[in-house]
Design a protein around this motif. Sequence first.
Motif, PDB file in Angstrom:
ATOM      1  N   ALA A   1     -23.574  31.931  -3.147  1.00  0.00           N
ATOM      2  CA  ALA A   1     -23.787  30.692  -3.898  1.00  0.00           C
ATOM      3  C   ALA A   1     -25.240  30.576  -4.341  1.00  0.00           C
ATOM      4  N   LEU A   2     -26.170  30.974  -3.475  1.00  0.00           N
ATOM      5  CA  LEU A   2     -27.580  30.967  -3.860  1.00  0.00           C
ATOM      6  C   LEU A   2     -27.839  31.933  -5.015  1.00  0.00           C
ATOM      7  N   LEU A   3     -27.247  33.117  -4.945  1.00  0.00           N
ATOM      8  CA  LEU A   3     -27.406  34.094  -6.027  1.00  0.00           C
ATOM      9  C   LEU A   3     -26.914  33.525  -7.348  1.00  0.00           C
ATOM     10  N   SER A   4     -25.696  33.009  -7.348  1.00  0.00           N
ATOM     11  CA  SER A   4     -25.125  32.452  -8.578  1.00  0.00           C
ATOM     12  C   SER A   4     -25.931  31.261  -9.070  1.00  0.00           C
ATOM     13  N   GLY A   5     -26.330  30.400  -8.137  1.00  0.00           N
ATOM     14  CA  GLY A   5     -27.067  29.197  -8.516  1.00  0.00           C
ATOM     15  C   GLY A   5     -28.447  29.494  -9.076  1.00  0.00           C
ATOM     16  N   LEU A   6     -29.155  30.469  -8.480  1.00  0.00           N
ATOM     17  CA  LEU A   6     -30.497  30.788  -8.963  1.00  0.00           C
ATOM     18  C   LEU A   6     -30.448  31.422 -10.346  1.00  0.00           C
ATOM     19  N   ILE A   7     -29.442  32.258 -10.604  1.00  0.00           N
ATOM     20  CA  ILE A   7     -29.306  32.835 -11.951  1.00  0.00           C
ATOM     21  C   ILE A   7     -29.047  31.729 -12.975  1.00  0.00           C
ATOM     22  N   ALA A   8     -28.126  30.807 -12.639  1.00  0.00           N
ATOM     23  CA  ALA A   8     -27.836  29.699 -13.558  1.00  0.00           C
ATOM     24  C   ALA A   8     -29.061  28.808 -13.749  1.00  0.00           C
ATOM     25  N   LEU A   9     -29.804  28.564 -12.650  1.00  0.00           N
ATOM     26  CA  LEU A   9     -31.001  27.715 -12.750  1.00  0.00           C
ATOM     27  C   LEU A   9     -32.063  28.363 -13.620  1.00  0.00           C
ATOM     28  N   ALA A  10     -32.254  29.677 -13.471  1.00  0.00           N
ATOM     29  CA  ALA A  10     -33.247  30.374 -14.296  1.00  0.00           C
ATOM     30  C   ALA A  10     -32.864  30.319 -15.773  1.00  0.00           C
ATOM     31  N   ARG A  11     -31.591  30.480 -16.074  1.00  0.00           N
ATOM     32  CA  ARG A  11     -31.155  30.400 -17.479  1.00  0.00           C
ATOM     33  C   ARG A  11     -31.316  28.995 -18.027  1.00  0.00           C
ATOM     34  N   TRP A  12     -31.196  27.997 -17.138  1.00  0.00           N
ATOM     35  CA  TRP A  12     -31.367  26.612 -17.552  1.00  0.00           C
ATOM     36  C   TRP A  12     -32.836  26.324 -17.885  1.00  0.00           C
TER      37      TRP A  12
ATOM     38  N   GLN B   1     -23.159  25.189 -15.275  1.00  0.00           N
ATOM     39  CA  GLN B   1     -23.195  26.546 -14.738  1.00  0.00           C
ATOM     40  C   GLN B   1     -23.619  26.582 -13.274  1.00  0.00           C
ATOM     41  N   THR B   2     -24.302  25.555 -12.815  1.00  0.00           N
ATOM     42  CA  THR B   2     -24.750  25.517 -11.417  1.00  0.00           C
ATOM     43  C   THR B   2     -23.720  24.897 -10.475  1.00  0.00           C
ATOM     44  N   LEU B   3     -22.674  24.276 -11.017  1.00  0.00           N
ATOM     45  CA  LEU B   3     -21.726  23.548 -10.172  1.00  0.00           C
ATOM     46  C   LEU B   3     -20.946  24.453  -9.216  1.00  0.00           C
TER      47      LEU B   3
ATOM     48  N   PHE C   1     -27.621  37.943  -0.017  1.00  0.00           N
ATOM     49  CA  PHE C   1     -27.246  38.450  -1.339  1.00  0.00           C
ATOM     50  C   PHE C   1     -28.164  37.910  -2.425  1.00  0.00           C
ATOM     51  N   ALA C   2     -28.837  36.791  -2.156  1.00  0.00           N
ATOM     52  CA  ALA C   2     -29.700  36.174  -3.162  1.00  0.00           C
ATOM     53  C   ALA C   2     -31.133  36.680  -3.090  1.00  0.00           C
ATOM     54  N   HIS C   3     -31.378  37.753  -2.333  1.00  0.00           N
ATOM     55  CA  HIS C   3     -32.740  38.264  -2.167  1.00  0.00           C
ATOM     56  C   HIS C   3     -33.345  38.675  -3.511  1.00  0.00           C
ATOM     57  N   GLY C   4     -32.565  39.375  -4.336  1.00  0.00           N
ATOM     58  CA  GLY C   4     -33.061  39.779  -5.648  1.00  0.00           C
ATOM     59  C   GLY C   4     -33.291  38.586  -6.561  1.00  0.00           C
ATOM     60  N   ALA C   5     -32.418  37.572  -6.466  1.00  0.00           N
ATOM     61  CA  ALA C   5     -32.596  36.377  -7.291  1.00  0.00           C
ATOM     62  C   ALA C   5     -33.865  35.625  -6.901  1.00  0.00           C
ATOM     63  N   THR C   6     -34.233  35.716  -5.624  1.00  0.00           N
ATOM     64  CA  THR C   6     -35.493  35.113  -5.187  1.00  0.00           C
ATOM     65  C   THR C   6     -36.677  35.789  -5.873  1.00  0.00           C
TER      66      THR C   6
ATOM     67  N   THR D   1     -30.322  37.889 -15.041  1.00  0.00           N
ATOM     68  CA  THR D   1     -29.289  38.718 -14.417  1.00  0.00           C
ATOM     69  C   THR D   1     -29.811  40.103 -14.073  1.00  0.00           C
ATOM     70  N   GLN D   2     -30.524  40.729 -15.010  1.00  0.00           N
ATOM     71  CA  GLN D   2     -31.014  42.082 -14.770  1.00  0.00           C
ATOM     72  C   GLN D   2     -31.987  42.116 -13.600  1.00  0.00           C
ATOM     73  N   LEU D   3     -32.914  41.158 -13.536  1.00  0.00           N
ATOM     74  CA  LEU D   3     -33.864  41.132 -12.432  1.00  0.00           C
ATOM     75  C   LEU D   3     -33.171  40.859 -11.105  1.00  0.00           C
ATOM     76  N   SER D   4     -32.158  40.002 -11.123  1.00  0.00           N
ATOM     77  CA  SER D   4     -31.449  39.684  -9.871  1.00  0.00           C
ATOM     78  C   SER D   4     -30.692  40.889  -9.358  1.00  0.00           C
ATOM     79  N   LEU D   5     -30.142  41.715 -10.261  1.00  0.00           N
ATOM     80  CA  LEU D   5     -29.353  42.862  -9.842  1.00  0.00           C
ATOM     81  C   LEU D   5     -30.193  44.106  -9.595  1.00  0.00           C
ATOM     82  N   VAL D   6     -31.518  43.994  -9.780  1.00  0.00           N
ATOM     83  CA  VAL D   6     -32.396  45.069  -9.323  1.00  0.00           C
ATOM     84  C   VAL D   6     -32.232  45.252  -7.821  1.00  0.00           C
ATOM     85  N   ILE D   7     -31.782  44.194  -7.169  1.00  0.00           N
ATOM     86  CA  ILE D   7     -31.606  44.231  -5.716  1.00  0.00           C
ATOM     87  C   ILE D   7     -30.584  45.278  -5.301  1.00  0.00           C
TER      88      ILE D   7
END
Length: 707
Positions: A101-112, A591-593, A37-42, A218-224
């Motif tokens: 969890a990777l998807l959520s974490g990568l989005i939060a990390l990018a915003r951080w 946000q990453t917790l 699920f985290a492929h787009g977030a990658t 978020t937008q780039l991650s959901l391009v997936i």
Amino acid sequence: MEQFITFGIVGLSTAAIYAIIGSGLVVTYTTTGVFNFAHGATGMMAAFSYWQLSVGWGWPVWLSVATVLLVLAPAFGLLVELLVRPVQALGEAEKLVMTIALLSGLIALARWIWNPNKARSLPRFFAEQNSFHIGSATISWHQALTLVVAIAVAVCLRILMLRTRTGTEMRATVDDRALVGLTGADPVRANRVAWILGTVLAAIGGILIAPMVALDATQLSLVIVSAYAAAIFGRLKSLPMTFVGAIVVGCMEAYLTGYLPQNPYLPGLRLAAPAILLLLALLLFPHGRLRGRDRHLSAVPLPSVRGTLVFAGVIVAFGLVLATVLGEGDLITYGQIFAFGVIALSFVPLVGYAGQISLAQLTMAGVGAIVCARLGGNGQWWALLAVMVIAGIVGAVIAIPALRLNGVYLALGTAAIAAVFDRWIFTIPSFEVFGVEIVLFDQGSVDLVGPRLFGLDVNTPAELTVFSAICLALVTIGVAALRRGRLGRRLIALRDSEAAFATLGGSLLLTKMLVFALAAGIAGLGGALYGMQLMSVTAEQFSFVAGLGIFLIAVVGGLGVVGNGLFTGTMIAGPLNAIVALWPAAANLVQTLPAAAGLAYSSGAVDDGVVPSLRRRWESALRDRLVMAVLLGWIAALWVLRVSDVVDGYVLVVGVVIGALAARSWAEARHRQVPAEPEIPVELWGISRPWTAEDGEVLSREVAARS
């Protein structure tokens, strides 16, 4: 005709990117059995990294691209492989939680790392070069590059999979990992290659598509979602069909942009089109047996009547304490504990009992907030009943696709439904049906007020906190009663084996519609309570990404236990908010917790959930009446001191924690059994211990009995 060709070229260039991303997803899934699920977030992280190197630090474009694709992406692929390897032999739920969890974490990390309030953009490749023409079509060099890269990826993947030993190992690993190992091949190496290859392909897609859209995490991650649709066209195993699916998705988006009528109700349709196509592909195409379908099902605890009632009383008491010790501002924040608890409790019958994975529960909460705002604008108490009924009807409609789907396919389907609501349904302006005006969020926010009960207006934050606590207590009792009843046993049977359930006379359609409706009704109630507490909510607060954190914390808490509602609500609205209040600089870290908790759960750090684990650790204290009486008296005394302003809130919290830990230690000491002395063999009597006269009598009797 010229316009048609132009939009076709645009669609093909976009399709090329979807094909690249989707092919990486298929390669990873077919080799490892993990749907990422985290492929787009990658790809999103790769795009931001490329921006940082080329624009932020001024590196040359070629060096930035090479660094991302040859260094950062492979390293991240190896890291993901290390994280995923422990769950690869587990059930699909653990794999799903890991990648979500990777998807959520990568989005939060990018915003951080990259402030989302700062606008960023990437120039297109060869932007300084003039476009060229093929017939009447104008093609930019960036579009040409994407098409060339997609063709190169297709050729290289075919050569790798069919002409190399590594590709043979990867294809063989799909069928039988153990057998591959016996032949001298290395399935671990094949997995590493698959993850590196998948990550690099996601990075290529992210870098190519970032100049064409906003550089938003978020937008780039959901391009997936578009790449998901392409991968489902290929049934998660056929790369050629994945490319065909990408062409369909890309061209559909382009032609909708060019030919969709100018109508205030339709702009969101173009944005939601990939999600709609994904849902249709899931429903229409046959799906093979899921990789890793073997599930590790845990027993669902049977809550006792007395324990459930006591726990419900604790919830209400907790609400009363918060209402009396917190100020109005804090109550708006921490009073959300009970609203989030109700939303989280909707996962228990749906996922915990029935095994139906849903990622759209926060969307159902949004439906509940809208219904309550439109029908209960003057405090009508019956609006809450209407909330549960209408949200339940929407949930029952969602259950219809669930008949066709299971496992990761069902998770994809519910994610697509959530995306459709985010991008289209929630953005639709007001409209009329049979003369009745229907108003949703109306491209803004909705205002909610508390209900009027028994002639009293429940409007202040303190009153709403207590009311929400009572609602959570009642829903907890209802979910526990469901587990103890016949329907609860049928739901667990459905989770264990749908085929066996149907063979024994169970109705899959009726049962799934019933549990989806029930869960949606509970979530809708939680959304209404959440809106009342905040007094005004927007569609963004009920988005798909916002719901991932609730899902992850609920999974960590334990989806089969009724105490999970209070646990999840407390974790989301309690410590996470408190950390930010005490240390504002930690807002991004907080946000990453939830993602970190999800990763810990899926890696085995948490066995069957935090709530069951806490229950086992506190068993001795909970069953000791004297200890519990003293603890409750201590908490009551602290509460009286706080209400009297003798102590502040920090002393109250620290005192409760110290008292609870002391009570647990006391109970363990009271119930600690003295270990029995080890039995000494008869031949060692007189050696390991002194000889006694009784020993002689015992030996004489034994000899007489055996003679």
